[in-house]
Enzyme design. Sequence first.
Site, short mmCIF file in Angstrom:
data_model
loop_
_atom_site.label_atom_id
_atom_site.label_comp_id
_atom_site.label_asym_id
_atom_site.label_seq_id
_atom_site.Cartn_x
_atom_site.Cartn_y
_atom_site.Cartn_z
N SER A 18 -18.71 0.80 0.62
CA SER A 18 -17.41 1.26 1.13
C SER A 18 -17.57 2.69 1.61
CB SER A 18 -16.35 1.22 0.00
OG SER A 18 -16.64 2.21 -0.98
N ASP B 249 0.84 -1.19 0.00
CA ASP B 249 0.00 0.00 0.00
C ASP B 249 0.88 1.25 0.00
OD1 ASP B 249 -3.22 0.23 0.69
OD2 ASP B 249 -2.11 2.08 1.11
N ASP C 205 4.34 1.71 -4.27
CA ASP C 205 3.72 2.52 -5.33
C ASP C 205 3.72 1.64 -6.57
OD1 ASP C 205 3.12 4.15 -7.46
OD2 ASP C 205 4.59 5.71 -6.97
N VAL C 206 2.53 1.18 -6.98
CA VAL C 206 2.47 0.18 -8.06
C VAL C 206 2.89 0.73 -9.41
CG1 VAL C 206 0.72 -1.23 -6.91
CG2 VAL C 206 -0.01 0.62 -8.47
N TYR D 49 -10.87 6.41 -15.58
CA TYR D 49 -11.07 5.18 -14.80
C TYR D 49 -11.67 4.06 -15.67
CZ TYR D 49 -12.74 2.37 -10.78
OH TYR D 49 -12.98 1.38 -9.85
#
Length: 247
Positions: free
Chosen positions: A190, A38, A63-64, A155
Site C-alpha cells: 500500500s 469513509d 466517522d465509525v 494499534y
Amino acid sequence: MNQLLEGRVAVITGGAQGIGLSIARTYVEHGARVVLGDLDAASARASASDLGGDEVAIGVRCDVTSADEVQTLIDAAISTFGSLDVFVNNAGITRDATMRTMTEDDFDLVVDVHLKGTWNGTRLAAAHMRQHGSGAVVNISSLSGKVGMVGQTNYSAAKAGIIGLTKAAAKEMAHHGVRVNAIQPGLIRSAMTEAMPQKAWDAKMAEIPMQRVGEVGEVANVALFYASDLSSYMTGTVAEVTGGRFM
C-alpha cells in the site's frame, strides 16, 4: 464467472481506498451492490463512481466512532439498495509511537476508531441482520493484534481486541443466522507500507516464508469468501493473510 454475492448489499467502512476499496471492487465483480463509508466523503463518492456509479455503489461520509453515523450508513444501504447482507469493518488509522512518547490522545483515538468503530459496525449491522435470519460481518484485524509490534501498543491492543469482539459477537449471533469472522492481514502493499524505510521493509520481508509482500486483492478474496455462502458453516474464525509470517 460465478456471482458469489448476486443480489446482496454490502457496507464497507474505510472503503474509499486501499484494502477497503479492493474489497468493494471484488464484491461488485461478484454481483453485490456496495456502500462505501469513509471520513473523506468526496473520496468515498469518487470511488463509488469509479466502481460503476449509483446503480452499484454509493459513497457516504462516516466517522465509525459515532454510532449515529454508522447507523446512517446502514440506513443508506437499506434505503438505496433495499437490504443489508454484509458489513465489513475496515476503517482504521495509525498513530505509531513508543509507549514512552505516545500521547494519551493518540492511544484513545486509535482504540476508538478500530475497536469501538468495529463494535459499532458489528452490533448495528447484526441488529438489522438478525431480523432477517442471515448476514455476514467481516472484521479486519491485523497480524499486529496477534504478535504485537514495537511502537504500536495502541494499534496492537485495538487489533487484538477486534478478535475477542469477533468471537464474542459470533457466539451471540450464531443462532440468529448471522456470522461474524475476522481477517488478520500481514504486510500488504500500500502507499503506507511502500513509504517505509528500506531497512524496515527488508526486516519484515525476512520474516515472510513466502518471500513476498501481499496484495490488497489477496485480502479482498478472503473477505469475499467470508461474505459468501462458501463460508456458510464458519463463524468466530480468524484468517491470517500473511504469507506465513508469524504462523
